[in-house]
Design a protein around this motif. Structure first.
Motif, PDB file in Angstrom:
ATOM      1  N   ARG A  41       0.835  -1.206   0.000  1.00 56.75           N
ATOM      2  CA  ARG A  41       0.000   0.000   0.000  1.00 56.75           C
ATOM      3  C   ARG A  41       0.871   1.258   0.000  1.00 56.75           C
ATOM      4  O   ARG A  41       0.529   2.236  -0.656  1.00 56.75           O
ATOM      5  CB  ARG A  41      -0.927   0.031   1.218  1.00 56.75           C
ATOM      6  CG  ARG A  41      -1.966  -1.071   1.250  1.00 56.75           C
ATOM      7  CD  ARG A  41      -3.060  -0.850   0.219  1.00 56.75           C
ATOM      8  NE  ARG A  41      -2.762  -1.622  -0.984  1.00 56.75           N
ATOM      9  CZ  ARG A  41      -3.344  -1.490  -2.145  1.00 56.75           C
ATOM     10  NH1 ARG A  41      -4.296  -0.615  -2.325  1.00 56.75           N
ATOM     11  NH2 ARG A  41      -3.001  -2.219  -3.170  1.00 56.75           N
ATOM     12  N   TYR A  45       0.382   3.929  -2.962  1.00 54.61           N
ATOM     13  CA  TYR A  45      -0.062   5.294  -2.705  1.00 54.61           C
ATOM     14  C   TYR A  45       1.005   6.325  -3.041  1.00 54.61           C
ATOM     15  O   TYR A  45       0.679   7.431  -3.474  1.00 54.61           O
ATOM     16  CB  TYR A  45      -0.505   5.455  -1.251  1.00 54.61           C
ATOM     17  CG  TYR A  45      -1.770   4.696  -0.921  1.00 54.61           C
ATOM     18  CD1 TYR A  45      -2.834   4.635  -1.814  1.00 54.61           C
ATOM     19  CD2 TYR A  45      -1.915   4.034   0.285  1.00 54.61           C
ATOM     20  CE1 TYR A  45      -3.992   3.935  -1.515  1.00 54.61           C
ATOM     21  CE2 TYR A  45      -3.061   3.340   0.603  1.00 54.61           C
ATOM     22  CZ  TYR A  45      -4.098   3.300  -0.312  1.00 54.61           C
ATOM     23  OH  TYR A  45      -5.246   2.607  -0.008  1.00 54.61           O
ATOM     24  N   GLN A  50      -0.955   9.905  -3.487  1.00 53.26           N
ATOM     25  CA  GLN A  50      -2.116  10.012  -2.598  1.00 53.26           C
ATOM     26  C   GLN A  50      -1.591  10.111  -1.165  1.00 53.26           C
ATOM     27  O   GLN A  50      -1.475   9.121  -0.448  1.00 53.26           O
ATOM     28  CB  GLN A  50      -3.041   8.822  -2.772  1.00 53.26           C
ATOM     29  CG  GLN A  50      -3.688   8.754  -4.135  1.00 53.26           C
ATOM     30  CD  GLN A  50      -4.595   7.561  -4.266  1.00 53.26           C
ATOM     31  OE1 GLN A  50      -4.606   6.654  -3.439  1.00 53.26           O
ATOM     32  NE2 GLN A  50      -5.380   7.555  -5.338  1.00 53.26           N
ATOM     33  N   GLN A  53      -3.627   8.795   2.246  1.00 50.73           N
ATOM     34  CA  GLN A  53      -3.577   7.344   2.436  1.00 50.73           C
ATOM     35  C   GLN A  53      -2.153   6.892   2.781  1.00 50.73           C
ATOM     36  O   GLN A  53      -1.959   5.986   3.594  1.00 50.73           O
ATOM     37  CB  GLN A  53      -4.072   6.621   1.182  1.00 50.73           C
ATOM     38  CG  GLN A  53      -5.538   6.803   0.917  1.00 50.73           C
ATOM     39  CD  GLN A  53      -5.840   8.017   0.060  1.00 50.73           C
ATOM     40  OE1 GLN A  53      -5.009   8.882  -0.132  1.00 50.73           O
ATOM     41  NE2 GLN A  53      -7.065   8.088  -0.446  1.00 50.73           N
ATOM     42  N   PHE A  54      -1.161   7.510   2.149  1.00 54.41           N
ATOM     43  CA  PHE A  54       0.233   7.182   2.431  1.00 54.41           C
ATOM     44  C   PHE A  54       0.561   7.496   3.889  1.00 54.41           C
ATOM     45  O   PHE A  54       1.171   6.690   4.590  1.00 54.41           O
ATOM     46  CB  PHE A  54       1.148   7.984   1.492  1.00 54.41           C
ATOM     47  CG  PHE A  54       2.598   7.698   1.660  1.00 54.41           C
ATOM     48  CD1 PHE A  54       3.170   6.579   1.077  1.00 54.41           C
ATOM     49  CD2 PHE A  54       3.412   8.555   2.380  1.00 54.41           C
ATOM     50  CE1 PHE A  54       4.515   6.308   1.221  1.00 54.41           C
ATOM     51  CE2 PHE A  54       4.753   8.297   2.535  1.00 54.41           C
ATOM     52  CZ  PHE A  54       5.310   7.173   1.955  1.00 54.41           C
TER      53      PHE A  54
END
Length: 84
Positions: A41, A45, A50, A53-54
């Motif tokens: 993830r 991200y 993004q 979210q990161f």
């Protein structure tokens, strides 16, 4: 002779450091070759820029790392005090 009570503080510190390095290694391995997980993830991200979210993934990983450290610190205080 092996004296376990005298070696227990060093064993607890080794487990504490090993758990943190294990977390870092697992995340790094997921970033390189994993198909799921927080490392994957993070890479996903960051490639899409993004940042909310990161940052959430970073915050989750930081919480896991601090929790592991505090857990082994409490275990060390309870079972392997230096004055004992």
């Amino acid at each position: 002779k092996i004296r376990i009570p005298m070696a227990l503080p060093m064993v607890i510190v080794g487990l504490m450091i090993g758990s943190i390095f294990g977390l870092l290694t697992a995340v790094g391995a997921e970033m390189v070759g994993g198909s799921s997980g927080l490392g994957n993830r993070l890479a996903y991200y960051s490639s899409l820029i993004q940042m909310p979210q990161f940052f959430a993934c970073i915050l989750i990983l930081a919480t896991i790392g601090i929790s592991l450290y505090v857990l082994f610190f409490w275990i060390g205080k309870k079972w392997a005090g230096w004055q004992a």
